[in-house]
Design a protein around this motif. Structure first.
Motif, PDB file in Angstrom:
ATOM      1  N   GLN A  84       0.820  -1.215   0.000  1.00 27.80           N
ATOM      2  CA  GLN A  84       0.000   0.000   0.000  1.00 27.80           C
ATOM      3  C   GLN A  84       0.851   1.261   0.000  1.00 27.80           C
ATOM      4  O   GLN A  84       0.506   2.258  -0.651  1.00 27.80           O
ATOM      5  N   TYR A  85       1.985   1.216   0.716  1.00 30.58           N
ATOM      6  CA  TYR A  85       2.812   2.418   0.855  1.00 30.58           C
ATOM      7  C   TYR A  85       4.137   2.323   0.087  1.00 30.58           C
ATOM      8  O   TYR A  85       5.068   3.073   0.362  1.00 30.58           O
ATOM      9  N   ASN A  86       4.188   1.417  -0.877  1.00 28.87           N
ATOM     10  CA  ASN A  86       5.353   1.298  -1.762  1.00 28.87           C
ATOM     11  C   ASN A  86       6.664   1.132  -0.992  1.00 28.87           C
ATOM     12  O   ASN A  86       7.660   1.813  -1.265  1.00 28.87           O
ATOM     13  N   CYS A  87       6.641   0.221  -0.028  1.00 31.76           N
ATOM     14  CA  CYS A  87       7.833  -0.064   0.777  1.00 31.76           C
ATOM     15  C   CYS A  87       8.532  -1.285   0.179  1.00 31.76           C
ATOM     16  O   CYS A  87       8.266  -2.425   0.576  1.00 31.76           O
ATOM     17  N   HIS A  88       9.404  -1.046  -0.770  1.00 32.90           N
ATOM     18  CA  HIS A  88       9.992  -2.148  -1.524  1.00 32.90           C
ATOM     19  C   HIS A  88      10.866  -3.052  -0.662  1.00 32.90           C
ATOM     20  O   HIS A  88      10.816  -4.280  -0.787  1.00 32.90           O
ATOM     21  N   LYS A  89      11.664  -2.473   0.210  1.00 30.89           N
ATOM     22  CA  LYS A  89      12.532  -3.286   1.062  1.00 30.89           C
ATOM     23  C   LYS A  89      11.707  -4.136   2.028  1.00 30.89           C
ATOM     24  O   LYS A  89      12.017  -5.309   2.261  1.00 30.89           O
ATOM     25  N   LEU A  90      10.678  -3.552   2.590  1.00 28.41           N
ATOM     26  CA  LEU A  90       9.825  -4.291   3.518  1.00 28.41           C
ATOM     27  C   LEU A  90       9.060  -5.386   2.783  1.00 28.41           C
ATOM     28  O   LEU A  90       8.909  -6.504   3.293  1.00 28.41           O
ATOM     29  N   LYS A  91       8.601  -5.083   1.594  1.00 27.79           N
ATOM     30  CA  LYS A  91       7.882  -6.069   0.794  1.00 27.79           C
ATOM     31  C   LYS A  91       8.782  -7.253   0.458  1.00 27.79           C
ATOM     32  O   LYS A  91       8.372  -8.417   0.561  1.00 27.79           O
ATOM     33  N   ASN A  92      10.019  -6.963   0.080  1.00 29.78           N
ATOM     34  CA  ASN A  92      10.969  -8.040  -0.220  1.00 29.78           C
ATOM     35  C   ASN A  92      11.273  -8.878   1.013  1.00 29.78           C
ATOM     36  O   ASN A  92      11.456 -10.097   0.918  1.00 29.78           O
ATOM     37  N   ALA A  93      11.328  -8.224   2.177  1.00 32.85           N
ATOM     38  CA  ALA A  93      11.573  -8.958   3.421  1.00 32.85           C
ATOM     39  C   ALA A  93      10.420  -9.915   3.713  1.00 32.85           C
ATOM     40  O   ALA A  93      10.632 -11.043   4.181  1.00 32.85           O
ATOM     41  N   CYS A  94       9.195  -9.482   3.430  1.00 28.06           N
ATOM     42  CA  CYS A  94       8.028 -10.347   3.625  1.00 28.06           C
ATOM     43  C   CYS A  94       8.072 -11.546   2.680  1.00 28.06           C
ATOM     44  O   CYS A  94       7.799 -12.684   3.083  1.00 28.06           O
ATOM     45  N   ILE A  95       8.421 -11.284   1.433  1.00 26.13           N
ATOM     46  CA  ILE A  95       8.497 -12.366   0.448  1.00 26.13           C
ATOM     47  C   ILE A  95       9.573 -13.369   0.849  1.00 26.13           C
ATOM     48  O   ILE A  95       9.367 -14.586   0.793  1.00 26.13           O
ATOM     49  N   GLU A  96      10.720 -12.856   1.273  1.00 30.28           N
ATOM     50  CA  GLU A  96      11.807 -13.742   1.707  1.00 30.28           C
ATOM     51  C   GLU A  96      11.379 -14.585   2.901  1.00 30.28           C
ATOM     52  O   GLU A  96      11.675 -15.783   2.970  1.00 30.28           O
ATOM     53  N   PHE A  97      10.666 -13.966   3.838  1.00 23.82           N
ATOM     54  CA  PHE A  97      10.192 -14.700   5.014  1.00 23.82           C
ATOM     55  C   PHE A  97       9.224 -15.803   4.599  1.00 23.82           C
ATOM     56  O   PHE A  97       9.317 -16.946   5.079  1.00 23.82           O
ATOM     57  N   MET A  98       8.292 -15.485   3.705  1.00 23.46           N
ATOM     58  CA  MET A  98       7.301 -16.474   3.276  1.00 23.46           C
ATOM     59  C   MET A  98       7.946 -17.631   2.525  1.00 23.46           C
ATOM     60  O   MET A  98       7.560 -18.793   2.700  1.00 23.46           O
ATOM     61  N   VAL A  99       8.936 -17.329   1.707  1.00 25.82           N
ATOM     62  CA  VAL A  99       9.637 -18.385   0.973  1.00 25.82           C
ATOM     63  C   VAL A  99      10.378 -19.294   1.941  1.00 25.82           C
ATOM     64  O   VAL A  99      10.308 -20.532   1.844  1.00 25.82           O
ATOM     65  N   MET A 100      11.095 -18.691   2.889  1.00 21.61           N
ATOM     66  CA  MET A 100      11.848 -19.484   3.859  1.00 21.61           C
ATOM     67  C   MET A 100      10.915 -20.330   4.718  1.00 21.61           C
ATOM     68  O   MET A 100      11.213 -21.486   5.030  1.00 21.61           O
ATOM     69  N   TYR A 101       9.771 -19.759   5.081  1.00 16.89           N
ATOM     70  CA  TYR A 101       8.812 -20.507   5.898  1.00 16.89           C
ATOM     71  C   TYR A 101       8.231 -21.673   5.105  1.00 16.89           C
ATOM     72  O   TYR A 101       8.071 -22.779   5.630  1.00 16.89           O
ATOM     73  N   ALA A 102       7.933 -21.436   3.826  1.00 18.75           N
ATOM     74  CA  ALA A 102       7.381 -22.493   2.983  1.00 18.75           C
ATOM     75  C   ALA A 102       8.386 -23.627   2.815  1.00 18.75           C
ATOM     76  O   ALA A 102       8.025 -24.813   2.858  1.00 18.75           O
ATOM     77  N   VAL A 103       9.653 -23.270   2.638  1.00 19.33           N
ATOM     78  CA  VAL A 103      10.698 -24.290   2.493  1.00 19.33           C
ATOM     79  C   VAL A 103      10.841 -25.088   3.783  1.00 19.33           C
ATOM     80  O   VAL A 103      10.923 -26.324   3.769  1.00 19.33           O
ATOM     81  N   ALA A 104      10.862 -24.375   4.911  1.00 15.51           N
ATOM     82  CA  ALA A 104      11.000 -25.052   6.202  1.00 15.51           C
ATOM     83  C   ALA A 104       9.814 -25.973   6.461  1.00 15.51           C
ATOM     84  O   ALA A 104       9.971 -27.089   6.969  1.00 15.51           O
ATOM     85  N   LEU A 105       8.615 -25.519   6.097  1.00 12.94           N
ATOM     86  CA  LEU A 105       7.416 -26.333   6.292  1.00 12.94           C
ATOM     87  C   LEU A 105       7.448 -27.571   5.408  1.00 12.94           C
ATOM     88  O   LEU A 105       7.068 -28.670   5.829  1.00 12.94           O
ATOM     89  N   SER A 106       7.942 -27.394   4.184  1.00 13.29           N
ATOM     90  CA  SER A 106       8.039 -28.520   3.256  1.00 13.29           C
ATOM     91  C   SER A 106       9.021 -29.566   3.765  1.00 13.29           C
ATOM     92  O   SER A 106       8.757 -30.770   3.706  1.00 13.29           O
ATOM     93  N   VAL A 107      10.148 -29.099   4.293  1.00 12.44           N
ATOM     94  CA  VAL A 107      11.149 -30.019   4.834  1.00 12.44           C
ATOM     95  C   VAL A 107      10.600 -30.753   6.046  1.00 12.44           C
ATOM     96  O   VAL A 107      10.802 -31.964   6.221  1.00 12.44           O
ATOM     97  N   TRP A 108       9.866 -30.018   6.886  1.00 14.47           N
ATOM     98  CA  TRP A 108       9.303 -30.632   8.097  1.00 14.47           C
ATOM     99  C   TRP A 108       8.281 -31.710   7.745  1.00 14.47           C
ATOM    100  O   TRP A 108       8.247 -32.777   8.360  1.00 14.47           O
ATOM    101  N   LYS A 109       7.456 -31.453   6.727  1.00 13.75           N
ATOM    102  CA  LYS A 109       6.436 -32.429   6.330  1.00 13.75           C
ATOM    103  C   LYS A 109       7.045 -33.660   5.678  1.00 13.75           C
ATOM    104  O   LYS A 109       6.489 -34.752   5.750  1.00 13.75           O
ATOM    105  N   SER A 110       8.191 -33.460   5.032  1.00 18.05           N
ATOM    106  CA  SER A 110       8.818 -34.603   4.368  1.00 18.05           C
ATOM    107  C   SER A 110       9.549 -35.486   5.381  1.00 18.05           C
ATOM    108  O   SER A 110       9.865 -36.615   5.109  1.00 18.05           O
TER     109      SER A 110
END
Length: 211
Positions: free
Chosen positions: A185-211
């Protein structure tokens, strides 16, 4: 002391400094290590430390020479036009441009909490992030978000980036979606990238845990 080359003396913060270059190390016999050292030439100097920031903060607190006031939800804040204009292009346009506020001594600020405007003034006068001591973690996060909105409103990029950095440290599974939406909403590119990085890392960790 080992063989060295010394730079010309230069002044920083009211003190004299020099740079020493030791091609074979600073001790005898030579150690074979290249060392670059910063030397304080006059450690006993009685030149006081720079105090312009402290003086500006004092100026805000004492309200001496103020020439504009802001009404924020019934709370009045006095300030100095020239300092506000120097720090924010939006304030400059409001106070010295053709906008209506130029002819007003009391400017009403809508859609902002008094404590947020006070924090904004603190940053304007001191160039330091306002203290959030006394607030719990959730309220600190909310204050930073409100301050980021204020920084965006008044085109204060440095403050906005500081808020982005703080919020990026607060990302969690519970709030990542909300912070991502906020950053978009407020064009915070660095914060947006940090959120994306967090979600990717969480998805990877969740995938590893389920496997």
């Amino acid at each position: 002391m080992g063989r060295h080359i010394r730079s010309a003396i230069f002044k920083v913060g009211g003190y004299d400094w020099a740079i020493r270059y030791y091609p074979e190390g600073p001790r005898l016999p030579p150690q074979g290590d290249v060392v670059v050292a910063l030397e304080l030439v006059n450690p006993s100097s009685d030149v006081p430390r720079p105090d312009i920031i402290a003086n500006l903060h004092k100026l805000l607190g004492e309200k001496e020479g103020t020439d504009v006031s802001f009404d924020v939800q019934g709370v009045t804040f006095d300030a100095h036009k020239i300092i506000l204009a120097m720090r924010s292009p939006v304030f400059k346009a409001e106070l010295y441009g053709s906008m209506m506020e130029t002819r007003m001594h009391l400017i009403k600020v809508e859609d902002m909490q008094p404590e947020v405007f006070q924090a904004l003034l603190h940053f304007i006068y001191t160039d330091s992030f306002p203290s959030t001591d006394g607030l719990d973690s959730d309220n600190k996060t909310e204050m930073v978000k409100h301050l980021l909105v204020a920084a965006d409103r008044y085109a204060m990029e440095r403050l906005k980036l500081m808020c982005e950095h703080i919020l990026s440290q607060k990302i969690s599974v519970e709030n990542v979606a909300a912070i991502f939406q906020f950053s978009d909403q407020y064009n915070c590119h660095k914060l947006k990238n940090a959120c994306i990085e967090f979600m990717v890392m969480y998805a990877v960790a969740l995938s590893v845990w389920k496997s």
